[in-house]
Design an enzyme around this catalytic site. Structure first.
Site, PDB file in Angstrom:
ATOM      1  NE  ARG A 272      -1.930   1.751   3.537  1.00  0.00           N
ATOM      2  CZ  ARG A 272      -2.172   3.112   3.763  1.00  0.00           C
ATOM      3  NH1 ARG A 272      -3.014   3.964   3.058  1.00  0.00           N
ATOM      4  NH2 ARG A 272      -1.468   3.590   4.786  1.00  0.00           N
ATOM      5  N   GLY A 405     -11.551  -4.217  11.942  1.00  0.00           N
ATOM      6  CA  GLY A 405     -11.010  -3.476  13.203  1.00  0.00           C
ATOM      7  C   GLY A 405      -9.710  -2.596  12.992  1.00  0.00           C
ATOM      8  CG  HIS A 433     -26.513 -20.130  12.299  1.00  0.00           C
ATOM      9  ND1 HIS A 433     -26.133 -21.081  11.575  1.00  0.00           N
ATOM     10  CD2 HIS A 433     -25.604 -20.242  13.214  1.00  0.00           C
ATOM     11  CE1 HIS A 433     -25.205 -22.083  11.860  1.00  0.00           C
ATOM     12  NE2 HIS A 433     -24.922 -21.589  13.015  1.00  0.00           N
ATOM     13  CG  ASP A 437     -22.730 -24.236   6.574  1.00  0.00           C
ATOM     14  OD1 ASP A 437     -23.147 -25.319   6.019  1.00  0.00           O
ATOM     15  OD2 ASP A 437     -21.655 -23.520   6.474  1.00  0.00           O
TER      16      ASP A 437
END
Lengths: 462, 368
Positions: A272, A405, A433, A437
Site C-alpha cells: 500500500r 478493526g 444462520h 453455516d
C-alpha cells in the site's frame, strides 16, 4: 387565551365571550370579572364556580412528509385541499388530492391532531419526501416511516413487520392506542370501536377501563412517556436515525452468528505504501479498505451464498450476480451504508476512487438514492475509529456482513519460532444462520485472509 | 362538493404499515382471487358511479376485480380538467344520434371520447398492489395471443401501434384501494370523436390539466376479426383465475346501496362543470359603434363554473369591470351573445338579462 408554560403544562384560562349563564335580576349575583372563565351551574343564585382546567400533554408538532407514491414519481401537482389550517383531523382522513401524470392520488392523514400549516397552494408542485403539512398531535405517536431516505426506492427492501393482532380478528387502531391497551392489560377484541370504520379510539379504551375498574386512575399518561425535566432536551427522531431504528429492529430478527479472525497485513502495508504515490497521481487516496473490498469480492465468487438475498417469507434465496458491496460509514447525518456497485468488475484503484467519492458525499450528507440502494454485501470499517473484534449487524435483506478493526503492531512468532513484529487487523464476520453455516463463513474468512496476507494473489484474481 | 358516504359499512383490513409480498400461487393461503365483472349498463354516469362504489366500499386485499364496461356516446374529462377547454360543449347535443353527454371522472389524466365501439377496462386492487404497467402488459399479452397484433406501451403508458394510440390510461389512488382504468378503441366513430373534441376559438387561461392530443386508430382497422364482444372475453379470460367465470352485473340500488346517490352527484352540473379549477376566458373582437370600428377585448373570470366578474378592455386602456353577470353559470353562449350585439349584429337569442348587460357595455363604449 391559553397560556403555555415552559414545562409543557397547559393551563387553560380561556377568555370566553359567550358565557352560558342566565342573569338573575337579583343584585346579589356577582358580576363576571374580565379575563376569567366562568361556568355557572344550575343554581346561579348561590355561587359562581370558576374552573381551572389542567392537563399534562406532550404536544408534538409533526411535519408530515409526502410519502412515496410509487412508479418512481418524484413530484406531483396539488390539486385540491380537503382541510385547512386549524382543522381537526383523525388518522386516515383525507387531506388533499394530488395528481401526477395520469394518476390522481388521495393523501390521507397519518396522525390525529390539528393542522397547523399547509406547505403548498392549489396547483403548486409538491415533492415526494418533502413536508406536506404540519400537524400538532396530542400524543407522542408511534414514529413511523414518514421520511423516505434509503428505504423506499430500493426494491430489495421488503419489510414485513407482522401486524399486531390480539386474536385472529382484524382490529383497527393506532399504535398509541394499542400501547395504552397493552399496558392496562386490555384485550382490544373486547372493545367496540367508535371511530371511523369501527376503529378503536383512545376514548374507547378509557371508557372500557372505567367500566371495569372504576378506582384505577387511567387518565394518567401511559408509563412509557418519560417525565421530562427542565434541562433535558427532547427532539423528534427523524431522517437517518429513524431509518436506522427501523432497519436495526428488522435486522435483529435475523439469527446472527459471528466468526472472527486475525489477519496479518504486514505485506499489504508495504504494498500500500508503495502504491500510495501512484494512486495520488490519479487523485485517489488509497487506504486498506479497497484491498479488503476486492478480496471480499473475490471470495464471494467462491461462496456466492454470502452475496445472496432472502425474501421476507424465507422461501427463496436469490443469488445476486453483481457484488454491490456497501461500506458502512459514519457521516454527517449518521450511520449510512452507501454501495459500491459491481465490485467484481472494478480494479483496486477504481474501487478506491468510488470509495473516495462516497466518503465525500458522506461528509457533506448528500447521497443519491442510487448510492444507498441495491447492496448485496457490506463491510464496516469500524477500525478507522478503533476496536478489535466486533459483532456487526446484518442489513436486511442481505445475509452477511464483515467488520474490520483497527491495525496494530503486535509481537508474533514466525516459522522459525523467532519473535517478530507483525501488523495485524481483526476481522469479524456475521451471517444469517438460517441459510449460512459456520463452515461456509469460516472458509470465506480464510480465503479473505489468504488474499490479504499474500496480496500478490489479488493480482491473479483480478 | 363532497360525496355523501353510502350507508354500507366498509370491511377494512388492519392497515399494516409494511406488506409482505403476495403472489398468485396455489399452495398457500394468500391466493388473491381475480374476478371479471361486466356491467350491463351503458350509461356513463351509472358506470362511473359503479366504479366509485367499488373503490369506496369494497375490500380488495384478497380479491382483485376487473370491470369491463361500454358506454353510449359521451366525453369523459379528467378530475381536474376544464370541460370548455376540452370539449365542444355547445354542440354536444347535436353530435351522434342522441347527442353526446359530458361526464367528469374521479381519476386524473386527459379527455376521452366513448361510444359503443370503445371498451373500458378497470383494474381494482389494494393500494400496494397497484401496478399500471402490469395491467397494460396483461392486455397487450391477451391481444397478441389471440389476434397476433403487437401493441407497444409508450413512455406515457398509453397503448399504441406504430406510435398511434389505441388506448388512454388514468388512475386513482387512495387508502386502502386503488384503480387503474383504460380505454380500448375497437370500433369507435372517429368523425364523431373529432367533432366532440374540438378546440375553442377563444383563449382560456387555466391551471387545469390539459389533454395531450394524439392520433388514434381503431383496433378493427388493424384486424377486422376484432370485435368488442370478442375482445371482452379475451381480456377477461387472460385476467381471471381459471376456475372462475364472468359475472354480469346490473348496477341497481339494491345490490349496491348508495350507488344512486353517487350517480346523481356525478350527473349534477356542480360536479361536471362546477368542479372546474378557476380559469379565465379572453376574447378579442372588433366592435362597431356608430360606424366606428374599435378593437375590443373582454376577459371573464370563472370560479367553480360560475362567473366571478367580467372585465372589458377598451382601446383607451381603461378596464371596465362588469359585475352584473356575477354568479351566473358560465356557458359558451354568453361569449357569443356578448360578441354579436357589440359587433353590430343582431342576435335574437339574447335574453333580457344579457340585453341589459350589453346595453351597459354599449353605454360604456360610447362614453369612451
Amino acid at each position: 387565551m391559553s397560556v403555555y408554560s415552559k414545562t409543557n403544562t397547559y393551563i387553560g384560562i380561556i377568555l370566553n365571550k359567550r358565557f352560558k349563564f342566565m342573569v338573575n335580576s337579583v343584585s346579589s349575583c356577582l358580576r363576571p370579572k374580565p379575563n376569567t372563565f366562568l361556568e355557572f351551574n344550575q343554581d346561579i343564585n348561590k355561587s359562581i364556580i370558576r374552573n381551572i382546567h389542567t392537563s399534562k400533554n406532550l404536544c408534538a408538532n409533526i411535519s408530515f412528509n409526502l410519502t412515496d407514491i410509487g412508479e418512481g414519481i418524484r413530484e406531483v401537482a396539488v390539486k385540491e385541499w380537503f382541510v385547512k389550517v386549524g382543522d381537526k383531523v383523525s388518522q386516515f382522513d383525507n387531506i388533499c388530492e394530488v395528481q401526477s401524470d395520469k394518476a390522481s392520488v388521495t393523501i390521507t392523514s397519518r396522525y390525529d391532531g390539528i393542522i397547523t400549516k399547509l406547505y403548498y397552494d392549489v396547483d403548486a408542485t409538491a415533492f415526494v419526501g418533502q413536508p406536506l403539512i404540519d400537524i400538532e398531535t396530542e400524543d407522542v405517536q408511534d414514529a413511523d416511516a414518514n421520511t423516505m431516505e434509503e428505504s423506499s426506492t430500493s426494491d430489495d427492501d421488503i419489510e414485513s413487520q407482522k401486524p399486531k393482532f390480539d386474536t385472529g380478528k382484524q382490529i383497527l387502531s393506532i399504535p398509541s392506542v394499542r400501547r395504552l391497551a397493552k399496558e392496562n392489560n386490555v384485550n382490544l377484541a373486547n372493545i367496540k370501536g367508535s371511530g371511523k370504520n369501527g376503529r378503536i379510539l383512545k376514548e374507547d379504551v378509557i371508557n372500557y377501563l372505567n367500566l371495569q375498574k372504576p378506582q384505577k386512575d387511567i387518565v394518567k399518561s401511559p408509563k412509557s412517556i418519560p417525565v421530562v425535566q427542565d434541562d433535558d432536551r427532547t427532539e423528534p427522531i427523524r431522517g437517518f436515525k429513524k431509518a436506522m431504528i427501523k432497519t436495526m429492529t428488522e435486522a435483529l430478527k435475523i439469527p446472527h452468528f459471528v466468526y472472527c479472525d486475525e489477519i496479518a497485513i504486514t505485506k499489504l502495508s508495504t504494498i500500500r505504501k508503495s502504491l500510495k504515490q501512484e494512486a495520488e497521481s490519479v487523485g485517489v487516496k488509497l487506504t486498506f479498505l479497497p484491498f479488503f473490498i476486492k478480496a471480499a469480492s473475490n471470495a464471494l465468487k467462491k461462496f456466492p451464498i454470502l452475496n445472496s438475498t432472502m425474501d421476507a417469507n424465507c422461501e427463496n434465496i436469490t443469488y445476486r450476480n453483481s457484488h454491490n458491496i456497501g461500506v458502512a460509514m459514519d457521516t454527517a447525518v449518521g450511520l449510512a451504508v452507501p454501495v459500491i456497485r459491481n465490485v467484481e468488475k472494478l480494479n483496486i484503484i477504481e474501487i478506491a476512487k468510488e470509495l473516495n467519492r462516497l466518503m465525500k458525499s458522506g461528509k457533506e450528507g448528500n447521497f443519491t438514492t442510487e448510492d444507498l440502494a441495491g447492496g448485496t454485501f457490506a463491510i464496516s470499517n469500524i477500525g478507522a475509529i478503533g476496536g478489535t473484534y466486533a459483532s456487526p449487524v446484518i442489513l436486511p435483506p442481505q445475509v452477511a456482513i464483515i467488520a474490520v478493526g483497527s491495525t496494530k503492531v503486535v509481537p508474533r512468532f514466525d516459522s522459525a519460532m523467532n519473535v517478530i513484529a507483525e501488523e495485524i487487523i481483526n476481522v469479524s464476520g456475521s451471517a444469517d444462520h438460517r441459510i449460512v453455516d459456520g463452515a461456509t463463513m469460516a472458509h470465506f474468512i480464510n480465503l479473505l485472509r489468504k488474499q490479504i496476507e499474500n496480496p500478490y494473489l489479488l493480482l491473479v484474481h483480478v | 362538493m363532497t360525496f355523501i358516504q353510502p350507508t354500507i359499512t366498509k370491511v377494512q383490513p388492519l392497515l399494516a404499515r409494511h406488506f409482505s409480498t403476495v403472489t398468485k400461487t396455489s399452495n398457500n393461503t394468500n391466493i388473491i382471487k381475480r374476478s371479471v365483472l361486466i356491467s350491463q349498463s351503458n350509461d356513463i354516469f351509472t358506470n362511473l358511479a359503479l366504479e366509485d362504489w367499488f373503490y369506496r366500499n369494497y375490500d380488495f386485499t384478497n380479491h382483485h376485480i376487473m370491470m369491463l364496461w361500454r358506454n353510449n356516446p359521451c366525453i369523459v374529462i379528467g378530475r381536474h380538467q376544464n370541460p370548455w377547454l376540452e370539449a365542444n360543449t355547445t354542440n354536444l347535443g347535436h353530435i351522434a344520434e342522441n347527442g353526446v353527454q359530458l361526464a367528469r371522472r374521479n381519476s386524473g389524466g386527459g379527455t376521452v371520447y366513448h361510444d359503443r365501439g370503445n371498451l373500458n377496462v378497470t383494474f381494482f386492487t389494494g393500494r400496494k398492489e397497484y401496478n399500471r404497467r402490469h395491467n397494460l402488459e396483461l392486455i397487450t399479452r391477451a391481444i397478441f395471443k389471440e389476434y397476433g397484433i403487437k401493441i407497444d406501451i409508450s413512455p406515457r403508458e398509453d397503448l399504441c401501434i406504430n406510435n398511434i394510440k389505441v388506448s388512454g390510461t388514468a388512475a386513482k389512488l387512495g387508502q386502502p384501494s386503488a384503480y387503474h382504468h383504460c380505454t380500448l378503441l375497437v370500433n369507435v366513430d372517429k368523425a364523431n370523436l373529432s367533432r366532440a373534441l374540438q378546440k375553442r376559438e377563444y383563449e382560456i387561461k387555466t391551471n387545469a390539466t390539459k389533454s395531450v392530443k394524439s392520433q388514434i386508430v381503431n383496433l378493427c382497422e388493424l384486424n377486422p376479426r376484432i370485435t368488442i364482444d370478442d375482445l371482452l372475453y379475451v381480456i377477461g379470460r387472460e385476467y381471471m383465475n381459471p376456475q372462475n367465470s364472468f359475472q354480469i352485473i346490473n348496477p341497481t340500488e339494491q345490490q349496491f346501496p348508495g350507488i344512486t346517490e353517487i350517480r346523481d352527484t356525478l350527473r349534477d352540473w356542480e360536479w361536471c362543470y362546477g368542479k372546474t379549477p378557476k380559469f379565465s376566458v379572453t376574447k378579442s373582437f372588433i366592435g362597431n359603434f356608430n360606424s366606428i370600428s374599435k378593437n375590443l377585448k373582454f376577459t371573464i373570470n370563472i370560479e367553480q363554473g360560475r362567473i366571478n366578474d367580467m372585465i372589458l378592455y377598451v382601446p383607451s386602456g381603461e378596464e371596465k369591470v362588469i359585475t352584473s353577470l356575477k354568479g351566473q353559470k358560465f356557458t359558451e353562449d354568453i361569449i357569443n351573445c356578448l360578441e354579436c350585439p357589440l359587433s353590430g349584429e343582431e342576435n335574437n337569442l339574447v335574453d333580457d338579462k344579457d340585453r341589459l348587460v350589453i346595453e351597459c357595455i354599449r353605454k360604456v363604449m360610447i362614453s369612451v
